[in-house]
Design a protein around this motif. Structure first.
Motif, short mmCIF file in Angstrom:
data_model
loop_
_atom_site.label_atom_id
_atom_site.label_comp_id
_atom_site.label_asym_id
_atom_site.label_seq_id
_atom_site.Cartn_x
_atom_site.Cartn_y
_atom_site.Cartn_z
N GLN A 121 1.31 -1.45 0.45
CA GLN A 121 -0.14 0.31 -0.01
C GLN A 121 0.81 1.19 0.14
O GLN A 121 0.88 2.25 -0.92
CB GLN A 121 -1.16 -0.14 1.29
N SER A 122 1.68 1.16 0.53
CA SER A 122 2.28 2.31 1.04
C SER A 122 3.11 3.18 -0.18
O SER A 122 3.31 4.39 -0.90
CB SER A 122 3.93 2.32 1.98
N VAL A 123 3.71 2.11 -1.13
CA VAL A 123 4.47 2.06 -2.24
C VAL A 123 3.45 1.96 -3.69
O VAL A 123 3.66 3.19 -4.24
CB VAL A 123 5.15 0.55 -2.45
N LEU A 124 2.63 1.43 -3.73
CA LEU A 124 1.48 1.87 -4.84
C LEU A 124 0.42 2.31 -4.24
O LEU A 124 0.25 3.49 -6.04
CB LEU A 124 0.65 0.61 -5.03
N ILE A 125 -0.10 2.77 -3.67
CA ILE A 125 -1.46 4.22 -3.56
C ILE A 125 -0.54 5.88 -4.28
O ILE A 125 -1.03 5.94 -5.16
CB ILE A 125 -1.91 3.68 -2.24
N PRO A 126 0.79 5.73 -3.57
CA PRO A 126 1.53 7.50 -4.13
C PRO A 126 1.50 7.24 -5.69
O PRO A 126 0.96 7.90 -6.12
CB PRO A 126 2.75 7.54 -3.26
N ILE A 127 1.36 5.88 -6.12
CA ILE A 127 1.98 5.87 -7.69
C ILE A 127 1.06 5.78 -8.48
O ILE A 127 0.51 6.56 -9.19
CB ILE A 127 2.75 4.55 -7.76
N ALA A 128 -0.64 5.22 -7.68
CA ALA A 128 -1.26 5.36 -8.11
C ALA A 128 -1.95 6.81 -8.52
O ALA A 128 -3.01 7.58 -8.87
CB ALA A 128 -2.40 4.15 -7.71
N ALA A 129 -2.01 7.47 -6.89
CA ALA A 129 -2.83 8.65 -7.13
C ALA A 129 -2.08 9.74 -8.02
O ALA A 129 -2.53 10.66 -8.71
CB ALA A 129 -2.36 9.49 -5.21
N SER A 130 -0.74 9.53 -7.78
CA SER A 130 0.31 10.46 -8.81
C SER A 130 -0.65 10.25 -10.84
O SER A 130 0.22 11.40 -11.64
CB SER A 130 1.88 9.89 -9.01
N VAL A 131 -0.32 8.90 -11.37
CA VAL A 131 -0.97 8.71 -11.84
C VAL A 131 -2.33 9.26 -12.65
O VAL A 131 -2.33 9.80 -14.01
CB VAL A 131 -0.77 6.72 -11.98
N ALA A 132 -3.11 9.24 -12.02
CA ALA A 132 -4.30 9.21 -12.08
C ALA A 132 -4.86 11.44 -12.13
O ALA A 132 -5.39 11.92 -12.73
CB ALA A 132 -5.11 9.46 -10.54
N LEU A 133 -3.91 12.14 -11.74
CA LEU A 133 -3.86 13.48 -10.97
C LEU A 133 -3.19 13.52 -12.12
O LEU A 133 -3.70 14.21 -13.04
CB LEU A 133 -3.09 13.85 -9.62
N ALA A 134 -2.16 13.27 -12.81
CA ALA A 134 -1.37 13.42 -13.93
C ALA A 134 -2.48 12.86 -15.52
O ALA A 134 -2.32 14.12 -16.21
CB ALA A 134 -0.43 12.29 -14.50
N ALA A 135 -3.29 12.54 -15.04
CA ALA A 135 -4.44 11.81 -16.17
C ALA A 135 -5.32 13.01 -16.25
O ALA A 135 -6.09 12.33 -17.31
CB ALA A 135 -4.41 10.71 -16.50
N GLY A 136 -5.88 13.61 -15.71
CA GLY A 136 -7.10 13.65 -15.39
C GLY A 136 -8.20 13.15 -14.50
O GLY A 136 -9.16 13.63 -15.26
N TRP A 137 -7.37 11.74 -13.83
CA TRP A 137 -8.76 10.78 -13.95
C TRP A 137 -9.32 10.93 -11.58
O TRP A 137 -8.06 11.60 -10.73
CB TRP A 137 -8.42 9.01 -13.58
N ASP A 138 -10.00 10.23 -11.16
CA ASP A 138 -10.65 10.48 -10.21
C ASP A 138 -10.04 9.27 -9.74
O ASP A 138 -9.65 8.30 -10.18
CB ASP A 138 -12.26 9.56 -9.83
N PRO A 139 -9.08 9.05 -8.63
CA PRO A 139 -8.00 8.50 -8.47
C PRO A 139 -8.25 7.52 -7.78
O PRO A 139 -7.59 6.33 -6.93
CB PRO A 139 -6.94 8.98 -7.60
N ARG A 140 -9.71 8.01 -6.73
CA ARG A 140 -10.48 6.50 -5.80
C ARG A 140 -10.83 5.21 -5.66
O ARG A 140 -9.98 4.55 -5.34
CB ARG A 140 -11.44 6.64 -5.20
N GLY A 141 -10.64 4.74 -7.46
CA GLY A 141 -11.13 3.31 -7.40
C GLY A 141 -10.06 2.94 -7.70
O GLY A 141 -9.49 1.53 -6.99
N LEU A 142 -8.29 3.28 -8.09
CA LEU A 142 -7.21 2.72 -7.87
C LEU A 142 -6.94 2.37 -6.35
O LEU A 142 -5.79 1.64 -5.99
CB LEU A 142 -6.31 3.31 -8.60
#
Length: 428
Positions: free
Chosen positions: A346-367
Motif C-alpha cells: 500500500q505504501s508503495v503503490l498508492i502514491p504511484i496510483a494517485a500520481s498517475v490518476a492526477l497526471a491523467a486527470g482521473w479520479d484516483p479513488r478506484g485505484l
C-alpha cells in the motif's frame, strides 16, 4: 540539487526500503522526514507534523480500543457459534465456519483468528469429504475477503488509512477525490460475493490426503479477561465510538476525537492500563503513517507527483481503457504483495496510483481502493501475508499442489476488484 530531485530521490529511497523491509516501516518514514527537513524541502515544524494529522489522531486510539476487545468475552462468544454446529455436516458446517471467519476478521488480528479457527477445524471427521485440510485455505480466502471491510473496529479506519497515503498528493482543493467511511465496504461488495461464493464450492479442489498440524501454529499468549462490569464498559465505549464514526455527518470532528475520548475513559475506569494503551498507540504503523503523510505532501507540492504520473502513463500508453488500468493495478497489487508485506504494498503503490490518476486527470479513488483491498488477496504462497504463513504451515501445503484452488481465487480477486472499481469509482 533542486527540491524536485530531492523529493524524487527520497520517494525512491522510501519505496526501496519498504520493499526491502530491512528496518521497520516507521524508521524508514521518519528517516525520509529527517532528510526532507535537513535539505530544506520542508521546514522543521512541518517535517514531523504528521503525528498531529487527523488521520493519525483517529487511527492510533482505535488500535488501543481494538486491543482491549481481546480482553472481553467477545471472541469466546463468537467461537461459541462453532460449538453449536459441532456434529453438523455439509454446507451448513461450511457456512458456519465461514461466517465466524468473517466476524473474526473484523475484530481479531487475522493470524490469531486463523490459529483459533484451526483448533475447531481439527475436530472435523478425518475420513469424510469435509476435512480440516480441505477447508483451511478456503477459510483463509473468506477471511481476507472480509478483512476490515465492515465499518467497525479497525475497519472503521480503513478509509482514513488509505487517505493518509495520498491526501498530500491530491491536495486540499480536491476533497471529492478522498475516500469516505463506507467506500471500502461499497467497493468490496463484489469481491466479497465473488470470493465467498467461490470458497463455498471450490474447497473440493483442495487435497484431502493429509492432516492439519496444529504444532506448527504459533501459540498466542493467554489474555486475562476483564471483570464482567469492566467488559460492559468496554462494549459501551466501543459501541459509542463506532456510532460516532458511522454517523460522521452528524458527529463531524467528534469522529476523530471519539476514539481518543474512549481510550481516556477506559484508562480512568481501569479497563486498560495507561502503559498498554500508550504501547498500542505508538505501533510501527503509526510512525510509518505519520511519516508517509509528510512525504506525500512533499510529492504533491514539489511537482514530483506529476513527474511520476507521467512516467507511468507513458508505460501504460496514451488513452488506455478504464478497465485495463484497473486490471493492471489490481494484478500488480496481488503480485507485489506476494513478495512484500501488505502495508509495504500500500505504501508503495498508492502514491504511484494517485500520481498517475492526477497526471491523467482521473479520479484516483478506484485505484486506491483496488490497492487497499487486493493487497490481502495474495494467497498463493506463504509469503503473501502473516495469515498465509499460518495456513500454509498448519496445512503443510505445497504451493504447487494447491494452485488449482489458489490461482482461480487470485484471478477472480483481480477481476472482481477491477470490475468493482470500474462500476463504482470510474476514472472520469
Amino acid at each position: 540539487m533542486s527540491h524536485l530531485t530531492i523529493v524524487l530521490l527520497v520517494t525512491l529511497f522510501m519505496m526501496v526500503m519498504f520493499i526491502w523491509h530491512k528496518v521497520p516501516f516507521g524508521v524508514t518514514a521518519m528517516t525520509c522526514c529527517l532528510i526532507l527537513a535537513a535539505t530544506g524541502v520542508v521546514d522543521l515544524k512541518s517535517a514531523f507534523i504528521g503525528f498531529g494529522n487527523k488521520t493519525v489522531v483517529l487511527i492510533a486510539p482505535i488500535l488501543a480500543l481494538s486491543s482491549v476487545l481481546t480482553k472481553t468475552a467477545l471472541v469466546d462468544k463468537i467461537s461459541g457459534t462453532l460449538n453449536m454446529v459441532q456434529g453438523k455436516s455439509g454446507m451448513m458446517l461450511i457456512i458456519a465456519f465461514y461466517a465466524v471467519a468473517a466476524l473474526f476478521s473484523q475484530f481479531v488480528p487475522s493470524t490469531a483468528a486463523l490459529a483459533i479457527l484451526v483448533v475447531f477445524l481439527t475436530t472435523l471427521n478425518k475420513s469424510g469429504e469435509i476435512t480440516a485440510n480441505r477447508l483451511l485455505l478456503p477459510l483463509l480466502g473468506v477471511m481476507v475477503a472480509w478483512k476490515f471491510r465492515l465499518p467497525i473496529g479497525l475497519g472503521a479506519t480503513t478509509f482514513a488509512t488509505l487517505n493518509g497515503f495520498y491526501e498530500g498528493i491530491v491536495g486540499e482543493g480536491n476533497p471529492q477525490y478522498m475516500i469516505s467511511l463506507l467506500d471500502p465496504l461499497k467497493f468490496a461488495i463484489i469481491p466479497i460475493i465473488v470470493l465467498t461464493t467461490y470458497c463455498l464450492f471450490a474447497w473440493k479442489l483442495m487435497p484431502k490426503d493429509q492432516e492439519v498440524d496444529t504444532t506448527k501454529l504459533k501459540k498466542g499468549a493467554v489474555v486475562e479477561k476483564l471483570p464482567q462490569s469492566k467488559q460492559m464498559i468496554v462494549y459501551i465505549v466501543f459501541t459509542v465510538v463506532m456510532l460516532c464514526l458511522i454517523f460522521n455527518q452528524i458527529t463531524k470532528n467528534w469522529m476523530y476525537l471519539a476514539p481518543a475520548a474512549g481510550v481516556i475513559i477506559l484508562i480512568f475506569t481501569g479497563c486498560i492500563d495507561a502503559k498498554d494503551a500508550s504501547k498500542d498507540m505508538t505501533q510501527d504503523m503509526i510512525w510509518m503513517l505519520a511519516g508517509v503523510l509528510i512525504v506525500a505532501d512533499a510529492i504533491g507540492s514539489s511537482g514530483a507527483g506529476e513527474v511520476i504520473g507521467q512516467f507511468i502513463l507513458n508505460i501504460i500508453g496514451q488513452n488506455p481503457s478504464q478497465f485495463k488500468v484497473m486490471l493492471i493495478f489490481s494484478a500488480a497489487t496481488v503480485i507485489m504483495t506476494t513478495f512484500i508485506s501488505n502495508m509495504g504494498t500500500q505504501s508503495v503503490l498508492i502514491p504511484i496510483a494517485a500520481s498517475v490518476a492526477l497526471a491523467a486527470g482521473w479520479d484516483p479513488r478506484g485505484l486506491v481502493l483496488i490497492i487497499g483491498t487486493a493487497n490481502y488477496f495474495a494467497v498463493g504462497f506463504p509469503s503473501g501475508s502473516g495469515e498465509c504463513a499460518v495456513a500454509f504451515a498448519a496445512g503443510e501445503y505445497n504451493p504447487a499442489k494447491v494452485l488449482k484452488f489458489t490461482l482461480p481465487y487470485m484471478i477472480l480477486a483481480i477481476l472482481s476488484c477491477a470490475v468493482s472499481a470500474t462500476l463504482f469509482y470510474p476514472l472520469g
